[in-house]
Write an enzyme that holds these catalytic residues in place. Structure first.
Site, PDB file in Angstrom:
ATOM      1  N   VAL A 117       0.836  -1.204   0.000  1.00 47.29           N
ATOM      2  CA  VAL A 117       0.000   0.000   0.000  1.00 47.29           C
ATOM      3  C   VAL A 117       0.872   1.255   0.000  1.00 47.29           C
ATOM      4  CG1 VAL A 117      -1.766   1.320   1.241  1.00 47.29           C
ATOM      5  CG2 VAL A 117      -1.927  -1.180   1.144  1.00 47.29           C
ATOM      6  N   CYS A 118       1.729   1.402   0.993  1.00 43.40           N
ATOM      7  CA  CYS A 118       2.491   2.645   1.174  1.00 43.40           C
ATOM      8  C   CYS A 118       3.611   2.816   0.153  1.00 43.40           C
ATOM      9  CB  CYS A 118       3.100   2.694   2.576  1.00 43.40           C
ATOM     10  SG  CYS A 118       1.911   2.394   3.892  1.00 43.40           S
ATOM     11  N   THR A 119       4.189   1.717  -0.315  1.00 46.38           N
ATOM     12  CA  THR A 119       5.363   1.779  -1.196  1.00 46.38           C
ATOM     13  C   THR A 119       4.992   1.749  -2.671  1.00 46.38           C
ATOM     14  OG1 THR A 119       6.615   0.607   0.506  1.00 46.38           O
ATOM     15  CG2 THR A 119       7.607   0.723  -1.674  1.00 46.38           C
TER      16      THR A 119
END
Length: 195
Positions: A117-119
């Site tokens: 999700v974040c990367t």
């Protein structure tokens, strides 16, 4: 396309959402290993005087605060961290995007939690915008091995270079015989000792 190595003078390190809550959701890699790798990247950047941009998402919620060790290692960067208000793709946050562009670097090193999700989204956005991106896969993780594999595969298919913490530190060092290289060897030994 010829490969030009990443160095402390041409790259910037983005550490995305290494927050105590978010990190606890990761099951694809051991928590302590992931944490150690992220901190090794931060320590290496400090030794090499390489620019670092830190960001967090909703620190007051389940995601929790950034690792306190990041504040110890990189106090100025920690104080300047970009606090996103729930924006998933950090590059969609105008303050984060501005900080990345302000580095003046076209080579981007990303480690984030979670990879799925974040990367993945900032990595894809940066490649689309003409940056060279390396994602340090073992300084982040995902809630499952399948989720992690899908995220890494999606990034690699779209032009992101995947790497590991030790591999990246060795690339940045260039030589172990320099004063910085000597310090970076000590950083890498921590991972071998599991400390």
């Amino acid at each position: 396309m010829s490969y030009e190595k990443f160095t402390a003078s041409n790259a910037v390190l983005l550490l995305i959402d290494h927050q105590v809550g978010t990190m606890s959701w990761v099951k694809s890699i051991d928590f302590e290993e992931m944490k150690r790798n992220a901190l090794m990247l931060a320590e290496s950047a400090k030794i090499l005087n390489m620019p670092v941009v830190l960001t967090s998402s909703m620190e007051e919620h389940a995601q929790g605060p950034l690792l306190s060790e990041l504040e110890t290692l990189l106090p100025a960067e920690f104080n300047a961290r970009i606090k996103r208000l729930g924006i998933v793709n950090a590059m969609d946050d105008e303050n984060f995007a501005a900080a990345v562009h302000a580095s003046g670097r076209k080579k981007i090193i990303i480690a984030g939690v979670t990879n799925d999700v974040c990367t993945v989204y900032p990595a894809l956005s940066l490649v689309r915008d003409g940056f060279e991106v390396q994602v340090v896969a073992d300084a982040g993780g995902s809630p499952s091995k399948m989720a992690d594999e899908m995220a890494l595969r999606r990034m690699e298919t779209n032009g992101v270079t995947l790497t590991s913490t030790n591999q990246l530190i060795a690339e940045l060092a260039g030589s172990w015989a320099t004063p910085e290289g000597t310090q970076l060897v000590q950083v890498m030994l921590k991972s071998l000792q599991g400390a």
